[in-house]
Design a protein around this motif. Structure first.
Motif, PDB file in Angstrom:
ATOM      1  N   GLY A 212      -7.054   6.504  -0.827  1.00  0.00           N
ATOM      2  CA  GLY A 212      -6.014   5.479  -0.882  1.00  0.00           C
ATOM      3  C   GLY A 212      -5.703   5.048  -2.303  1.00  0.00           C
ATOM      4  N   LYS A 213      -6.728   4.901  -3.133  1.00  0.00           N
ATOM      5  CA  LYS A 213      -6.520   4.485  -4.516  1.00  0.00           C
ATOM      6  C   LYS A 213      -5.740   5.536  -5.302  1.00  0.00           C
ATOM      7  CE  LYS A 213     -10.179   1.131  -5.134  1.00  0.00           C
ATOM      8  NZ  LYS A 213      -9.256   0.023  -5.333  1.00  0.00           N
ATOM      9  N   VAL A 214      -6.013   6.816  -5.052  1.00  0.00           N
ATOM     10  CA  VAL A 214      -5.258   7.886  -5.700  1.00  0.00           C
ATOM     11  C   VAL A 214      -3.790   7.798  -5.304  1.00  0.00           C
ATOM     12  CG1 VAL A 214      -4.905  10.397  -5.759  1.00  0.00           C
ATOM     13  CG2 VAL A 214      -7.214   9.453  -6.003  1.00  0.00           C
ATOM     14  N   ARG A 215      -3.517   7.574  -4.011  1.00  0.00           N
ATOM     15  CA  ARG A 215      -2.135   7.486  -3.527  1.00  0.00           C
ATOM     16  C   ARG A 215      -1.436   6.241  -4.079  1.00  0.00           C
ATOM     17  NH1 ARG A 215      -4.556  11.288  -2.763  1.00  0.00           N
ATOM     18  NH2 ARG A 215      -3.943  13.135  -1.672  1.00  0.00           N
ATOM     19  N   GLU A 216      -2.164   5.135  -4.191  1.00  0.00           N
ATOM     20  CA  GLU A 216      -1.585   3.927  -4.781  1.00  0.00           C
ATOM     21  C   GLU A 216      -1.173   4.189  -6.224  1.00  0.00           C
ATOM     22  OE1 GLU A 216      -4.501   0.840  -4.366  1.00  0.00           O
ATOM     23  OE2 GLU A 216      -4.212   0.704  -2.191  1.00  0.00           O
TER      24      GLU A 216
END
Length: 139
Positions: free
Chosen positions: A20-24
């Motif tokens: 999720g952090k990569v996508r954010e």
């Protein structure tokens, strides 16, 4: 039944959080130091289930064939409200269009001088398009 997370659940959570952090960060990157093209589709898409992507006007490349943007934002509006926004990186959208097994072209805008691809939203998000996208990426 315990509501406390187990070790296996925690590991999955950590992996999901990292993903999720990569996508954010990717979304944040879209909005910083990038060129974006924003188009708005008003009401007609609700009745037809289609969106129009301009590619030519007055016989010259325009829209998707002329943009220098990194990302294409396509607003789906109902009246004055934005219902949803589709976001594509431009090379991916071009690849999707080029690999569609069926697409219609229509005239419109500017005294009918604009030529547009008419894309079915249902078809755009079908497994056939996902396969064509994947195959187009590898070539």
């Amino acid at each position: 039944m315990s509501l406390e997370p187990q070790v296996a659940d925690r590991k999955k959570f950590d992996l999901d959080l990292a993903y999720g952090k990569v996508r954010e960060q990717r979304v944040a990157d879209m909005l910083q130091d990038k060129k974006i093209e924003v188009k708005s589709e008003r009401d007609m898409w609700v009745r037809t289930g289609n969106i129009a992507i301009e590619y030519e006007c007055y016989g010259k490349p325009s829209g998707i064939n002329k943009t220098e943007s990194d990302y294409w934002f396509h607003n789906l509006c109902i009246g004055d409200e934005t219902f949803a926004t589709l976001v594509f990186d431009v090379p991916s959208l071009k690849r999707i269009i080029n690999n569609l097994d069926e697409k219609r072209t229509v005239s419109g805008g500017d005294n009918g001088a604009a030529r547009m691809y008419l894309l079915s939203l249902q078809k755009l998000f079908s497994t056939d398009v996902f396969k064509a996208y994947k195959n187009g990426k590898e070539s």
